[in-house]
Write an enzyme that holds these catalytic residues in place. Sequence first.
Site, PDB file in Angstrom:
ATOM      1  N   TYR A  25       0.790  -1.230   0.000  1.00 48.29           N
ATOM      2  CA  TYR A  25       0.000   0.000   0.000  1.00 48.29           C
ATOM      3  C   TYR A  25       0.830   1.291   0.000  1.00 48.29           C
ATOM      4  O   TYR A  25       0.272   2.380   0.078  1.00 48.29           O
ATOM      5  CB  TYR A  25      -0.968  -0.006   1.189  1.00 48.29           C
ATOM      6  CG  TYR A  25      -2.035  -1.059   1.050  1.00 48.29           C
ATOM      7  CD1 TYR A  25      -3.041  -0.922   0.096  1.00 48.29           C
ATOM      8  CD2 TYR A  25      -2.039  -2.202   1.842  1.00 48.29           C
ATOM      9  CE1 TYR A  25      -4.014  -1.896  -0.056  1.00 48.29           C
ATOM     10  CE2 TYR A  25      -3.010  -3.182   1.694  1.00 48.29           C
ATOM     11  CZ  TYR A  25      -3.992  -3.020   0.747  1.00 48.29           C
ATOM     12  OH  TYR A  25      -4.955  -3.982   0.588  1.00 48.29           O
TER      13      TYR A  25
ATOM     14  N   ASN B  81     -13.647   5.218   0.061  1.00 50.66           N
ATOM     15  CA  ASN B  81     -12.815   4.027  -0.042  1.00 50.66           C
ATOM     16  C   ASN B  81     -13.298   3.113   1.088  1.00 50.66           C
ATOM     17  O   ASN B  81     -12.898   3.273   2.243  1.00 50.66           O
ATOM     18  CB  ASN B  81     -11.331   4.345   0.116  1.00 50.66           C
ATOM     19  CG  ASN B  81     -10.478   3.097  -0.084  1.00 50.66           C
ATOM     20  OD1 ASN B  81     -10.995   1.982  -0.158  1.00 50.66           O
ATOM     21  ND2 ASN B  81      -9.164   3.278  -0.171  1.00 50.66           N
TER      22      ASN B  81
ATOM     23  N   ASP C  18     -26.815  -0.878   0.686  1.00 50.74           N
ATOM     24  CA  ASP C  18     -28.195  -0.443   0.887  1.00 50.74           C
ATOM     25  C   ASP C  18     -28.257   1.021   1.312  1.00 50.74           C
ATOM     26  O   ASP C  18     -29.144   1.763   0.877  1.00 50.74           O
ATOM     27  CB  ASP C  18     -28.881  -1.319   1.945  1.00 50.74           C
ATOM     28  CG  ASP C  18     -29.168  -2.733   1.443  1.00 50.74           C
ATOM     29  OD1 ASP C  18     -29.075  -2.978   0.228  1.00 50.74           O
ATOM     30  OD2 ASP C  18     -29.479  -3.598   2.289  1.00 50.74           O
TER      31      ASP C  18
ATOM     32  N   HIS D 184     -10.418   3.442  -4.889  1.00 52.33           N
ATOM     33  CA  HIS D 184      -9.466   2.507  -4.282  1.00 52.33           C
ATOM     34  C   HIS D 184      -8.053   2.912  -4.664  1.00 52.33           C
ATOM     35  O   HIS D 184      -7.819   3.388  -5.776  1.00 52.33           O
ATOM     36  CB  HIS D 184      -9.715   1.078  -4.758  1.00 52.33           C
ATOM     37  CG  HIS D 184     -11.070   0.587  -4.394  1.00 52.33           C
ATOM     38  ND1 HIS D 184     -11.383   0.179  -3.122  1.00 52.33           N
ATOM     39  CD2 HIS D 184     -12.212   0.495  -5.118  1.00 52.33           C
ATOM     40  CE1 HIS D 184     -12.652  -0.164  -3.086  1.00 52.33           C
ATOM     41  NE2 HIS D 184     -13.191   0.024  -4.271  1.00 52.33           N
TER      42      HIS D 184
ATOM     43  N   ARG E 282     -11.527  -9.693  -4.652  1.00 50.91           N
ATOM     44  CA  ARG E 282     -11.571  -8.218  -4.674  1.00 50.91           C
ATOM     45  C   ARG E 282     -12.184  -7.685  -5.963  1.00 50.91           C
ATOM     46  O   ARG E 282     -12.412  -6.480  -6.102  1.00 50.91           O
ATOM     47  CB  ARG E 282     -10.159  -7.637  -4.516  1.00 50.91           C
ATOM     48  CG  ARG E 282      -9.524  -7.912  -3.174  1.00 50.91           C
ATOM     49  CD  ARG E 282      -8.209  -7.168  -3.035  1.00 50.91           C
ATOM     50  NE  ARG E 282      -7.353  -7.832  -2.073  1.00 50.91           N
ATOM     51  CZ  ARG E 282      -7.385  -7.641  -0.753  1.00 50.91           C
ATOM     52  NH1 ARG E 282      -8.222  -6.764  -0.236  1.00 50.91           N
ATOM     53  NH2 ARG E 282      -6.569  -8.297   0.043  1.00 50.91           N
TER      54      ARG E 282
HETATM   55  O1  CA2 Z   1      -7.018  -0.506  -2.805  1.00 54.06           O
HETATM   56  C1  CA2 Z   1      -7.767  -0.075  -1.921  1.00 54.06           C
HETATM   57  O2  CA2 Z   1      -7.894   1.112  -1.661  1.00 54.06           O
HETATM   58  C2  CA2 Z   1      -8.564  -1.082  -1.076  1.00 54.06           C
HETATM   59  O3  CA2 Z   1      -9.824  -0.487  -0.770  1.00 54.06           O
HETATM   60  C3  CA2 Z   1      -7.741  -1.299   0.185  1.00 54.06           C
HETATM   61  C4  CA2 Z   1      -8.365  -2.338   1.104  1.00 54.06           C
HETATM   62  C5  CA2 Z   1      -8.661  -3.636   0.355  1.00 54.06           C
HETATM   63  O4  CA2 Z   1      -9.343  -4.548   1.195  1.00 54.06           O
HETATM   64  C6  CA2 Z   1      -9.502  -3.385  -0.891  1.00 54.06           C
HETATM   65  O5  CA2 Z   1      -9.677  -4.619  -1.559  1.00 54.06           O
HETATM   66  C7  CA2 Z   1      -8.825  -2.389  -1.800  1.00 54.06           C
HETATM   67  C8  CA2 Z   1      -7.428  -2.658   2.264  1.00 54.06           C
HETATM   68  C9  CA2 Z   1      -7.109  -1.474   3.117  1.00 54.06           C
HETATM   69  C10 CA2 Z   1      -6.139  -1.896   4.168  1.00 54.06           C
HETATM   70  O6  CA2 Z   1      -5.078  -0.976   4.204  1.00 54.06           O
HETATM   71  C11 CA2 Z   1      -3.945  -1.338   4.838  1.00 54.06           C
HETATM   72  C12 CA2 Z   1      -2.938  -0.408   4.862  1.00 54.06           C
HETATM   73  C13 CA2 Z   1      -1.754  -0.715   5.474  1.00 54.06           C
HETATM   74  C14 CA2 Z   1      -1.584  -1.948   6.070  1.00 54.06           C
HETATM   75  C15 CA2 Z   1      -2.599  -2.873   6.050  1.00 54.06           C
HETATM   76  C16 CA2 Z   1      -3.785  -2.564   5.441  1.00 54.06           C
END
Ligand code: CA2
Length: 143
Positions: free
Chosen positions: A22, A72, A85, A98, A109
């Site tokens: 990320y 997001n 909903d 995202h 996903r």
């Molecule tokens: O790509 C995105 O923005 C997501 O919404 C991020 C979500 C994921 O479940 C979606 O499929 C796509 C995950 C967010 C978690 O973020 C973290 C950041 C740092 C460490 C762990 C998780």
Amino acid sequence: MKILFLNGPNLNLLGQRQPEVYGTTTLADIESAVRVQAEGRAEIEFRQTNDEGELVTWIQDAASSVDAAVINAAGYTHTSVALRDSIAASDVPVIEIHLSNIHAREEFRHNSLIAPVCEGQICGFGPTSYVLGLEAALSLKMD
Ligand code: CA2
């Protein structure tokens, strides 16, 4: 114009955990970039929660307080009928964003439960997805 940015579970960990997935930018960095881009154009409210019910309540409350929402929903994107909903029941236009390209990741996903009830979806541009979400929300005003 007032635009509400909503962030779902674990996004508070951005820049602190799993930087290989990320990146190193924090949610506070992203909020700053959105605020700079919005200067003189829109008032921004920026929130994060790990709680599904809180996201639902914020979507419900948005009807009386903002012109558009950018969300997001993180993991709830793929699981939350309740969030879908609430968006479907809201008169406020909602834009889904995202960081990652969810269609290029694991199969679970690929499906967004909220996509059909949002104005559109922006994904795969990292923190820039938030700035693009802002531009999308601003463009709705001109329709
Ligand atoms: O790509 C995105 O923005 C997501 O919404 C991020 C979500 C994921 O479940 C979606 O499929 C796509 C995950 C967010 C978690 O973020 C973290 C950041 C740092 C460490 C762990 C998780």
